[in-house]
Design an enzyme around this catalytic site. Structure first.
Site, PDB file in Angstrom:
ATOM      1  N   GLY A  18      11.139  -3.984  48.007  1.00  0.00           N
ATOM      2  CA  GLY A  18      11.329  -2.609  48.457  1.00  0.00           C
ATOM      3  C   GLY A  18      10.352  -2.261  49.558  1.00  0.00           C
ATOM      4  O   GLY A  18       9.353  -2.948  49.792  1.00  0.00           O
ATOM      5  N   GLY A  20       8.185   1.098  51.376  1.00  0.00           N
ATOM      6  CA  GLY A  20       7.707   2.456  51.180  1.00  0.00           C
ATOM      7  C   GLY A  20       7.090   3.002  52.446  1.00  0.00           C
ATOM      8  O   GLY A  20       7.038   2.329  53.487  1.00  0.00           O
ATOM      9  N   VAL A  25       6.706  -4.067  49.443  1.00  0.00           N
ATOM     10  CA  VAL A  25       6.450  -4.816  48.215  1.00  0.00           C
ATOM     11  C   VAL A  25       7.347  -6.047  48.183  1.00  0.00           C
ATOM     12  O   VAL A  25       8.552  -5.966  48.464  1.00  0.00           O
ATOM     13  CB  VAL A  25       6.689  -3.942  46.966  1.00  0.00           C
ATOM     14  CG1 VAL A  25       6.327  -4.713  45.698  1.00  0.00           C
ATOM     15  CG2 VAL A  25       5.869  -2.661  47.042  1.00  0.00           C
ATOM     16  N   LYS A  40       1.890  -6.125  47.225  1.00  0.00           N
ATOM     17  CA  LYS A  40       2.037  -4.904  48.017  1.00  0.00           C
ATOM     18  C   LYS A  40       1.248  -5.101  49.307  1.00  0.00           C
ATOM     19  O   LYS A  40       0.021  -5.244  49.286  1.00  0.00           O
ATOM     20  CB  LYS A  40       1.528  -3.690  47.242  1.00  0.00           C
ATOM     21  CG  LYS A  40       1.645  -2.387  48.023  1.00  0.00           C
ATOM     22  CD  LYS A  40       1.228  -1.180  47.187  1.00  0.00           C
ATOM     23  CE  LYS A  40       2.287  -0.793  46.187  1.00  0.00           C
ATOM     24  NZ  LYS A  40       1.998   0.528  45.568  1.00  0.00           N
ATOM     25  N   ASP A 134       1.010  11.942  41.486  1.00  0.00           N
ATOM     26  CA  ASP A 134       2.352  11.653  41.999  1.00  0.00           C
ATOM     27  C   ASP A 134       3.219  11.049  40.897  1.00  0.00           C
ATOM     28  O   ASP A 134       3.953  10.098  41.124  1.00  0.00           O
ATOM     29  CB  ASP A 134       2.268  10.696  43.194  1.00  0.00           C
ATOM     30  CG  ASP A 134       3.596  10.628  43.969  1.00  0.00           C
ATOM     31  OD1 ASP A 134       4.391  11.592  43.869  1.00  0.00           O
ATOM     32  OD2 ASP A 134       3.833   9.624  44.647  1.00  0.00           O
TER      33      ASP A 134
END
Length: 673
Positions: A18, A20, A25, A40, A134
């Site tokens: 993914g 961000g 990642v 990451k 978050d």
């Protein structure tokens, strides 16, 4: 980062997981420890941004401090060619957001179990004075076994940092943002509790409580709009469970739970029959002493613009400078009068008629438009009525300006008789008001022949039986057969049973490996059960008083941590029920006697019945087996109880997988001689 690239000579990139706003990642393989990991990697376009680098390093620092089974572990931190990266535990599964979408509606017990895991992890972070800031379903991963793990501490900040400065930049996802954060104020532990309440709301209803076209409009709703009721969505949700949502999401932080542990303890008992009839939570009125928090400049400006856009605009008056002054008439002789002026309508009669006709046409067109708009059918959303009686479903539909259409009845082993199985159109469908919704009602369950599942794989059997309405449990036993294979079952094969009223316990092979027990003191019930399951151990939970350990957490175990036991062994863990009562609160000891009827299983020679007894009192939890016996005739049992103060006990007797006797409100009045 391309596949097969080896980072620092150790982590071979497999594929992207993914992307961000701060980092990408990747799934990678640790060549040294031979395991899959998540890498990451800070984005290339941000590697020279000092603020992003600081946030990235903050995540590494925060995650390093937190060691918890429900927090994603950090394995390594490094840098290569100016690229900063974190190596973390790889969780095979999906995030909670997608988990809710795919499996909604979630059983209430599963919602509580997942929330207990999340709360336990957040409690550990708060114990280290770390606020996540978050918390949202996208930052909670669910592995293949249904365990939750919190990730992304990228904007988590220690309390000591908050006391120094306060930023006007609002971080975090606006759907889960606390009112004080939306105003631009400092985030606290209560801010995380608010986000946890929104997550619980979404798990119960399938959607967030506040929606809007812009982030500002959603932020406004967080500190202006009342929290929607989860019971309006599903009336089967207990009031006690809705109260957890309402208290966690109270507008004033002082109304929320003081700690995450308080929220966890309250959540744990929400399905208990002892809380039936609980009143709806109402926040306290703190009067005018409420602390006023000034919103950040950005949000304040947006709010002002939002309010001005919605306000009714008055037509401005003409100013003196824009008004043409009247012209002084020219002087005329005293014996002469000025000629009278002709009006505009007399000078232009045709134009006047055209204007009148045009105005009439416009009025007619406007009236026609208003009439069409008023006559246009309005739309509404079909509520979730599954599990309700027909009468309750009709009332709920009426609230949404809908009515019941045709009613069909079918047999169901999952839904109680005379309760709704499904609706057509289904829940959350958009229909026109005054539409008729067809219902399918349960006509009751029917007995089915129970199969022989010995030597089959437990996970497959459990999935199939639960899909048909059975309650499935397992006990482990050391065996030479393959791990996870069923050794025996307590419901006789080919016997006729009702799935909705049958609990089957399988004895499952745990293999023959040795397990070194960890120290379980100070752990919550859900963490202990997860540890026992993952290590294929049986656990016997007992209750006792402890002046050192808070309620709901363990204070001792047997065997002790560090002891080696065989997989399949039973460990006893004592759970605290609080401080030992004073001598003024006596403990009552008594027996409750009941008869367990013998059940004829086949027409052949008689067979023994397997009977399991579960009790809850000062020393036992009803989730743990108290006694296991076999009977060949009607048998009289004496069940001992020890209750202090106004405590209420429980017992449940299961014969061949079916509950044959149960009392969830045992007091000394039930004692028999």
């Amino acid at each position: 980062m391309t596949p097969n690239y080896t980072l620092s000579g150790r982590y071979r990139i497999i594929r992207s997981l993914g992307e961000g706003g701060m980092a990408n990642v990747y799934l990678a393989h640790d060549l040294i420890l031979d395991r899959d990991v998540a890498v990451k990697l800070l984005r290339l376009d941000l590697r020279d941004d000092p603020k992003t680098i600081k946030r990235f390093q903050r995540e590494a620092l925060a995650t390093t401090e937190l060691v918890h089974p429900h927090i994603v572990s950090l394995y390594d931190v490094g840098e290569e060619n100016g690229m900063q990266y974190l190596v973390m535990e790889y969780v095979k599964g999906m995030d909670l957001k997608n988990y809710i979408k795919e499996r909604f509606p979630l059983p209430l017990q599963q919602v509580i179990d997942i929330m207990e895991q999340i709360l336990s992890a957040v409690a550990t972070a708060h114990a280290h004075n770390i606020i996540h800031r978050d918390l949202k379903p996208q930052n909670i991963l669910i592995d293949e076994n249904g365990n939750a793990k919190i990730t992304d501490f990228g904007i988590a900040v220690a309390l000591s940092e908050h006391t120094m400065t306060q930023t006007n930049t609002i971080l975090g996802s606006v759907h889960y943002l606390s009112p004080e954060q939306a105003r631009g104020s400092m985030a606290t532990k209560q801010s995380d509790i608010y986000s946890l309440g929104i997550i619980l709301y979404e798990m119960l209803t399938g959607s967030v409580p506040f929606k809007g076209e812009t982030a500002v409009s959603i932020a406004l709703k967080h500190f202006q709009s009342e929290m929607p009721s989860v019971r309006d969505y599903d009336s089967q949700i207990p009031q006690a469970l809705e109260n957890v949502v309402l208290q966690a999401t109270a507008k004033d932080p002082r109304d929320r739970y003081a700690t995450v542990e308080d929220m966890a303890n309250d959540l744990l008992t929400t399905l208990s029959t002892l809380r039936t009839g609980e009143k709806r939570f109402e926040p306290k009125d703190f009067g005018n002493d409420e602390t006023k928090i000034m919103p950040s400049a950005q949000i304040a400006a947006a709010i002002d613009a939002h309010r001005q856009a919605e306000a009714t605009q008055a037509m401005p008056k003409l100013s003196a400078q824009t008004t043409t002054p009247p012209t002084e008439p020219a002087s005329t002789p005293a014996d002469e009068s000025p000629l009278p002026k002709r009006s505009w309508s007399k000078r232009h009669p045709f134009r006047r008629k055209l204007l009148i006709i045009g105005a009439i046409v416009l009025l007619l067109l406007g009236a026609l438009g208003v009439g069409l708009e008023l006559s246009r059918p309005k739309e509404t959303t079909v509520p979730r009525v599954s599990g309700l009686t027909q009468a309750s479903a009709a009332k709920l539909l009426a609230k949404h300006h809908l009515s019941v259409g045709t009613v069909k009845r079918v047999k169901s082993n999952r839904v109680a008789k005379n309760h709704v199985i499904k609706s057509l159109p289904g829940a959350r469908s958009t229909v026109q008001e005054r539409s008729r919704i067809n219902l399918t009602l349960s006509n009751g369950s029917k007995k089915i022949s129970f199969g022989n599942y010995v030597n089959e794989t437990y996970t497959d059997v459990k999935r199939d039986l639960e899909a048909n309405g059975f309650d499935v449990k397992e006990r482990f036993s050391t065996s030479e057969v393959a791990t996870g294979q069923i050794i025996s079952q307590d419901v006789v094969a080919n016997s006729q049973v009702l799935p909705s009223k049958t609990t089957v316990t399988f004895t499952v092979s745990s293999g023959s490996r040795l397990v070194t027990l960890k120290d379980l003191t100070g752990e919550s019930r859900s963490d202990i059960l997860n540890y026992a399951h993952s290590n294929r151990l049986n656990v016997d939970l007992k209750r006792g008083y402890s002046d050192e350990q808070k309620t709901g957490y363990s204070y001792s175990q047997s065997p002790e941590g560090g002891t080696e036991v065989r997989a399949g062994a039973t460990i006893t863990v004592n759970m605290s029920k609080g401080n030992r009562p004073t001598s003024s609160t006596p403990t009552k000891s008594f027996y409750v006697k009941t008869t367990v009827p013998y059940q004829t299983l086949t027409t052949a020679t008689s067979q023994s019945n397997d009977v399991k007894v579960y009790i809850q009192d000062d020393s036992h939890l009803i989730s743990s087996l108290y006694r296991d016996l076999t009977i060949t005739r009607d048998t009289r049992l004496s069940i001992p109880f020890q209750l202090s103060g106004k405590q209420v006990g429980q017992y449940r007797i299961v014969c061949n997988g079916t509950v044959v006797d149960e009392n969830l409100k045992v007091t000394n009045k039930d004692a028999t001689n």
